[in-house]
Design a protein around this motif. Structure first.
Motif, PDB file in Angstrom:
ATOM      1  N   LYS A 180      55.092  41.623  51.625  1.00 53.78           N
ATOM      2  CA  LYS A 180      54.388  41.731  50.027  1.00 53.78           C
ATOM      3  C   LYS A 180      53.033  42.533  50.318  1.00 53.78           C
ATOM      4  N   ALA A 181      52.662  43.271  49.212  1.00 54.91           N
ATOM      5  CA  ALA A 181      51.430  44.298  49.518  1.00 54.91           C
ATOM      6  C   ALA A 181      50.498  43.520  50.157  1.00 54.91           C
ATOM      7  N   ASP A 182      49.857  44.514  51.052  1.00 58.60           N
ATOM      8  CA  ASP A 182      48.624  44.007  51.758  1.00 58.60           C
ATOM      9  C   ASP A 182      48.901  43.124  53.025  1.00 58.60           C
ATOM     10  N   ASP A 183      50.269  42.710  53.145  1.00 57.92           N
ATOM     11  CA  ASP A 183      50.619  41.977  54.155  1.00 57.92           C
ATOM     12  C   ASP A 183      50.431  42.866  55.407  1.00 57.92           C
ATOM     13  N   HIS A 240      52.691  52.256  57.849  1.00 63.31           N
ATOM     14  CA  HIS A 240      52.584  53.179  59.178  1.00 63.31           C
ATOM     15  C   HIS A 240      52.406  52.220  60.394  1.00 63.31           C
ATOM     16  N   LEU A 241      52.876  52.453  61.375  1.00 62.71           N
ATOM     17  CA  LEU A 241      52.795  51.772  62.799  1.00 62.71           C
ATOM     18  C   LEU A 241      51.880  52.188  63.430  1.00 62.71           C
ATOM     19  N   GLU A 242      50.975  51.140  64.219  1.00 64.91           N
ATOM     20  CA  GLU A 242      49.916  51.535  65.108  1.00 64.91           C
ATOM     21  C   GLU A 242      49.957  50.676  66.361  1.00 64.91           C
ATOM     22  N   LYS A 243      49.497  51.258  67.414  1.00 63.13           N
ATOM     23  CA  LYS A 243      49.164  50.397  68.436  1.00 63.13           C
ATOM     24  C   LYS A 243      47.960  51.017  69.325  1.00 63.13           C
ATOM     25  N   GLY A 244      46.831  50.224  69.773  1.00 59.54           N
ATOM     26  CA  GLY A 244      45.715  50.691  70.325  1.00 59.54           C
ATOM     27  C   GLY A 244      45.984  51.332  71.546  1.00 59.54           C
ATOM     28  N   SER A 245      46.832  50.766  72.366  1.00 59.87           N
ATOM     29  CA  SER A 245      46.920  51.357  73.764  1.00 59.87           C
ATOM     30  C   SER A 245      48.271  51.192  74.061  1.00 59.87           C
ATOM     31  N   VAL A 246      48.996  52.450  74.220  1.00 62.40           N
ATOM     32  CA  VAL A 246      50.481  52.175  74.226  1.00 62.40           C
ATOM     33  C   VAL A 246      50.863  52.031  75.916  1.00 62.40           C
ATOM     34  N   GLN A 247      51.934  51.686  76.317  1.00 64.12           N
ATOM     35  CA  GLN A 247      52.543  51.429  77.764  1.00 64.12           C
ATOM     36  C   GLN A 247      53.676  52.114  77.888  1.00 64.12           C
ATOM     37  N   VAL A 248      53.959  52.384  79.002  1.00 64.49           N
ATOM     38  CA  VAL A 248      55.224  53.345  79.324  1.00 64.49           C
ATOM     39  C   VAL A 248      56.473  52.347  79.042  1.00 64.49           C
ATOM     40  N   SER A 249      56.327  51.226  78.894  1.00 64.26           N
ATOM     41  CA  SER A 249      57.471  50.348  78.544  1.00 64.26           C
ATOM     42  C   SER A 249      57.522  50.224  76.985  1.00 64.26           C
ATOM     43  N   ASP A 250      56.645  51.071  76.166  1.00 63.20           N
ATOM     44  CA  ASP A 250      56.980  51.122  74.785  1.00 63.20           C
ATOM     45  C   ASP A 250      57.979  52.336  74.231  1.00 63.20           C
ATOM     46  N   SER A 251      58.154  53.032  75.482  1.00 62.38           N
ATOM     47  CA  SER A 251      58.928  54.372  75.194  1.00 62.38           C
ATOM     48  C   SER A 251      60.429  53.860  74.540  1.00 62.38           C
ATOM     49  N   ALA A 252      60.646  54.305  73.401  1.00 60.33           N
ATOM     50  CA  ALA A 252      62.102  53.764  72.590  1.00 60.33           C
ATOM     51  C   ALA A 252      62.096  54.629  71.323  1.00 60.33           C
ATOM     52  N   GLY A 271      61.111  48.039  42.297  1.00 63.89           N
ATOM     53  CA  GLY A 271      60.665  46.931  42.737  1.00 63.89           C
ATOM     54  C   GLY A 271      59.653  46.768  44.087  1.00 63.89           C
ATOM     55  N   TYR A 272      59.871  45.573  44.680  1.00 62.39           N
ATOM     56  CA  TYR A 272      58.829  45.495  45.676  1.00 62.39           C
ATOM     57  C   TYR A 272      59.655  45.128  46.864  1.00 62.39           C
ATOM     58  N   PRO A 273      59.915  45.956  47.848  1.00 61.11           N
ATOM     59  CA  PRO A 273      60.897  45.772  48.987  1.00 61.11           C
ATOM     60  C   PRO A 273      60.131  45.116  49.996  1.00 61.11           C
ATOM     61  N   SER A 274      60.788  44.478  50.932  1.00 56.48           N
ATOM     62  CA  SER A 274      60.244  43.795  52.218  1.00 56.48           C
ATOM     63  C   SER A 274      60.209  45.327  53.187  1.00 56.48           C
ATOM     64  N   LEU A 275      59.295  45.184  54.210  1.00 59.34           N
ATOM     65  CA  LEU A 275      59.244  46.560  54.906  1.00 59.34           C
ATOM     66  C   LEU A 275      59.460  46.021  56.402  1.00 59.34           C
ATOM     67  N   PHE A 276      59.941  46.629  57.157  1.00 58.00           N
ATOM     68  CA  PHE A 276      60.301  46.414  58.587  1.00 58.00           C
ATOM     69  C   PHE A 276      59.891  47.564  59.587  1.00 58.00           C
ATOM     70  N   TRP A 277      59.607  47.169  60.651  1.00 51.34           N
ATOM     71  CA  TRP A 277      59.626  48.186  61.851  1.00 51.34           C
ATOM     72  C   TRP A 277      60.885  47.739  62.997  1.00 51.34           C
ATOM     73  N   TYR A 278      61.784  48.676  63.324  1.00 55.74           N
ATOM     74  CA  TYR A 278      62.668  48.104  64.580  1.00 55.74           C
ATOM     75  C   TYR A 278      62.518  49.000  65.260  1.00 55.74           C
ATOM     76  N   VAL A 279      62.869  48.432  66.554  1.00 49.05           N
ATOM     77  CA  VAL A 279      62.661  49.182  68.020  1.00 49.05           C
ATOM     78  C   VAL A 279      64.049  49.291  68.447  1.00 49.05           C
ATOM     79  N   GLN A 280      64.589  50.452  69.017  1.00 48.09           N
ATOM     80  CA  GLN A 280      65.608  50.572  69.865  1.00 48.09           C
ATOM     81  C   GLN A 280      65.297  51.118  71.250  1.00 48.09           C
ATOM     82  N   ALA A 293      51.265  46.953  61.447  1.00 50.72           N
ATOM     83  CA  ALA A 293      51.680  47.833  60.289  1.00 50.72           C
ATOM     84  C   ALA A 293      50.982  47.094  59.061  1.00 50.72           C
ATOM     85  N   THR A 294      50.421  47.741  58.228  1.00 57.59           N
ATOM     86  CA  THR A 294      50.224  47.108  56.715  1.00 57.59           C
ATOM     87  C   THR A 294      50.763  47.623  55.779  1.00 57.59           C
TER      88      THR A 294
END
Lengths: 113, 115
Positions: free
Chosen positions: A52-55, A74-86, A29-38, A64-65
């Motif tokens: 949905k596809a292409d969202d 895939h998760l992307e970020k152009g310029s990471v910061q120290v506070s993104d450590s997780a 089927g067609y799941p929803s997709l998520f990124w979680y941070v801890q 993430a697309t």
């Protein structure tokens, strides 16, 4: 069955570097997709989602697309910061009796100043 | 607004002792409720979910049990803890969405160490 595979960690980058964390999924089927941070010692927080596809989901500079043709999110970020450590978790949502989230194994990200 | 409370935050228990972890949700009705476990260095494993009072589904055979005595209360229990029960336990809730999908909201977690 439904599953999520994430890039092996840990990942260590310098501040302002470009980040990519790979995530691929297998689902009927067609799941929803998520990124979680801890963050250390805490529960999970939703970072972004795509239903949905292409969202493209985006939040706090992360993007993430939903790519149906490559079954990736895939998760992307152009310029990471120290506070993104997780620890970052990719997940898909399925309906099996009730809605359930299936998680990847998580990727620990450390950003050095 | 909705909030989820999970306690205790940390727990150290001897092998063979009982366990009771509690989770409550405020600000919503009839949520789906979940217990996940995160073992050290590993991902999240769904242990139990519940779609209503007294309705519990188990995802994996184990030493644990769950109960939902009230609409917004979810309890994780064990009669006799094993060393392998150590981990980080997370409670979560989501709103039922027939034909659609909504995100889950997580508690702060309980770190359980069995010694």
């Amino acid at each position: 069955g439904d599953s999520v595979t994430q890039m092996e960690g840990p990942v260590t980058l310098s501040e302002e570097a470009f980040l990519t964390i790979n995530c691929t999924y297998t689902a009927t089927g067609y799941p929803s997709l998520f990124w979680y941070v801890q963050y250390p010692g805490e529960g999970l927080q939703l970072l972004l989602k795509a239903t949905k596809a292409d969202d493209k989901g985006s939040n706090k500079g992360f993007e993430a697309t939903y790519r149906k043709e490559t079954t990736s999110f895939h998760l992307e970020k152009g310029s990471v910061q120290v506070s993104d450590s997780a620890v970052y978790f990719c997940a898909l949502s399925i309906i099996q009796g009730a809605q359930k989230l299936v998680f990847g194994q998580g990727t620990r990200l450390t950003i050095n100043p | 607004s909705q909030t989820i409370h999970q306690w205790p935050a940390t727990l150290v228990q001897p092998v063979g002792s009982p366990l009771s972890l509690e989770c409550t949700v405020e600000g919503t009705s009839n949520p789906n409720l979940y217990w996940y476990r995160q073992a050290a260095g590993r991902g999240l494993q769904l242990l139990f979910y519940s779609v209503g009072i007294g309705q519990i589904s188990s995802e994996v055979p184990q030493n644990l049990s769950a109960s939902r005595p009230q609409d917004r209360q979810f309890i994780l229990s064990s009669k006799k803890l094993l060393l392998s029960d150590s981990g980080f336990y997370l409670c979560a809730w989501s709103m039922p969405a027939p034909g659609g999908y909504t995100e889950a909201f997580f508690g702060q977690g309980t770190r359980l160490t069995v010694v």
